[in-house]
Design a protein around this motif. Structure first.
Motif, PDB file in Angstrom:
ATOM      1  N   MET A 251       0.558  36.584  10.195  1.00 59.45           N
ATOM      2  CA  MET A 251       0.128  37.652   9.295  1.00 59.45           C
ATOM      3  C   MET A 251      -1.390  37.756   9.242  1.00 59.45           C
ATOM      4  N   GLY A 252      -1.862  38.953   8.880  1.00 66.42           N
ATOM      5  CA  GLY A 252      -3.287  39.174   8.674  1.00 66.42           C
ATOM      6  C   GLY A 252      -3.764  38.558   7.372  1.00 66.42           C
ATOM      7  N   PRO A 253      -5.065  38.333   7.248  1.00 69.31           N
ATOM      8  CA  PRO A 253      -5.609  37.672   6.054  1.00 69.31           C
ATOM      9  C   PRO A 253      -5.377  38.451   4.766  1.00 69.31           C
ATOM     10  N   PHE A 254      -5.307  39.781   4.848  1.00 71.04           N
ATOM     11  CA  PHE A 254      -5.108  40.534   3.617  1.00 71.04           C
ATOM     12  C   PHE A 254      -3.730  40.276   3.016  1.00 71.04           C
ATOM     13  N   VAL A 255      -2.802  39.711   3.817  1.00 66.53           N
ATOM     14  CA  VAL A 255      -1.476  39.363   3.309  1.00 66.53           C
ATOM     15  C   VAL A 255      -1.433  37.913   2.833  1.00 66.53           C
ATOM     16  N   VAL A 256      -1.981  36.995   3.635  1.00 70.38           N
ATOM     17  CA  VAL A 256      -1.747  35.568   3.361  1.00 70.38           C
ATOM     18  C   VAL A 256      -2.888  34.869   2.639  1.00 70.38           C
ATOM     19  N   GLU A 257      -4.027  35.538   2.410  1.00 70.74           N
ATOM     20  CA  GLU A 257      -5.169  34.801   1.867  1.00 70.74           C
ATOM     21  C   GLU A 257      -4.875  34.178   0.507  1.00 70.74           C
ATOM     22  N   GLU A 258      -4.131  34.877  -0.355  1.00 71.59           N
ATOM     23  CA  GLU A 258      -3.848  34.312  -1.680  1.00 71.59           C
ATOM     24  C   GLU A 258      -2.929  33.099  -1.566  1.00 71.59           C
ATOM     25  N   PHE A 259      -2.005  33.119  -0.609  1.00 67.23           N
ATOM     26  CA  PHE A 259      -1.111  31.984  -0.405  1.00 67.23           C
ATOM     27  C   PHE A 259      -1.865  30.784   0.154  1.00 67.23           C
ATOM     28  N   LEU A 260      -2.846  31.051   1.019  1.00 68.95           N
ATOM     29  CA  LEU A 260      -3.666  29.968   1.557  1.00 68.95           C
ATOM     30  C   LEU A 260      -4.557  29.365   0.475  1.00 68.95           C
TER      31      LEU A 260
END
Length: 315
Positions: A251-260
């Motif tokens: 996935m792109g960062p705009f999707v997974v950044e909060e999970f990371l």
């Protein structure tokens, strides 16, 4: 000697109101909606369209009792007329610099996750700045036709090699391989993308093509076949499932950044990520000269929250 034309230089375009009606009809594909948008009677819309077709000596629309669809000739005419009308508006603004603030409707489309996570939250700030402009946002995983579906603007993900002069790059997007710590503890952490075929990979549903993921190795793009128990056209849903220990996502960062950030997902296979895609804004031919659409694209460029440059390979 002063030039005195024998007849008007404009024949087909002698009635700019008819041109305005034609443009609205292409965008709405509906006589009633055009009449409502322009505050005129439906009979006036029909009359002006007929007059325009008679002057042009060409059919601009296919008509049935239920549907109105633009012909190929009408599509070509639309592209030219949209620029013409926008130029006419620019002339009026030049002659009347104290004219009203920018106004108009922007119909735009984005992929679902990008619209929900990034584009949508940016729109209120633009509307506060330009209160006479309104925005209609469509979020969908499918590819839309700007012209035939009446959209002014598309925000989309484009492979860097496919960018054209019409694309305005808002950000670079490097997708990440991610999984939850618990999933990796149970199933092991893949050390090479070829091992993904042994894992539960949660993939975007895009058409009917077979499932595969692209990765980069030694400067070249390669693919690996994948299988998984979950597919969806909603990227955020897949990321949520991965955070619940179901499998691996790309996935792109705009999707997974909060999970990371909160540790629900961690990055794996760092250095093998696919080549960058661009988050690009592309305007329809008719919207290219529209002040309110251009203002919105400029606004997005100024406030876009993601990094503005591609990540170096291996990062």
């Amino acid at each position: 000697m002063k030039y005195l034309p024998v007849r008007s230089r404009l024949q087909i375009l002698s009635d700019l109101r008819a041109v305005e009606i034609f443009l609205s009809l292409v965008e709405t594909e509906n006589l009633t909606r055009t009449a409502e948008a322009l505050s005129i009677a439906p009979s006036t819309v029909s009359k002006k369209l007929t007059e325009l077709e008679l002057r042009a000596n060409v059919r601009l629309f296919h008509r049935t009792t239920r549907q109105l669809s633009v012909t190929p000739a009408g599509q070509a005419f639309y592209r030219h007329c949209a620029r013409l009308l926008d130029e006419a508006e620019a002339v009026e603004r030049t002659l009347n610099p104290d004219a009203e603030d920018p106004a108009g409707l922007i119909r735009m489309t984005t992929p679902t996750a990008l619209g929900e996570r990034v584009v949508g939250p940016l729109i209120p700030g633009f509307l506060r700045r330009y209160p006479k402009i309104s925005v209609e946002l469509d979020t969908s995983a499918r590819t839309v036709s700007l012209l035939s579906e009446g959209f002014d603007l598309s925000i989309r993900l484009v492979h860097a090699s496919n960018l054209t002069d019409n694309d305005t790059v808002l950000s670079w997007n490097r997708r990440r391989f991610c999984a939850s710590p618990a999933y990796l503890a149970r199933h092991g952490t893949p050390q090479h993308p070829s091992e993904l075929s042994q894992h539960n990979c949660l993939a975007m549903r895009l058409g009917s093509t077979g499932d595969s993921w692209v990765y980069t190795e030694d400067g070249r793009s390669r693919t690996v076949s994948i299988t998984g128990s979950l597919r969806s056209n909603n990227a955020h849903f897949l990321a949520e499932a991965a955070a619940e220990d179901v499998g691996i996502v790309l996935m792109g960062p705009f999707v997974v950044e909060e999970f990371l950030r909160d540790g629900r997902l961690v990055r794996i296979l760092v250095g093998y990520e696919p080549r960058d895609t661009a988050v690009s804004a592309i305007m329809s031919d008719g919207a290219m000269a529209s002040q309110h659409v251009s203002l919105f694209v400029d606004y997005l460029k100024s406030v876009w929250p993601l990094p503005g440059q591609p990540e170096p390979d291996g990062q």
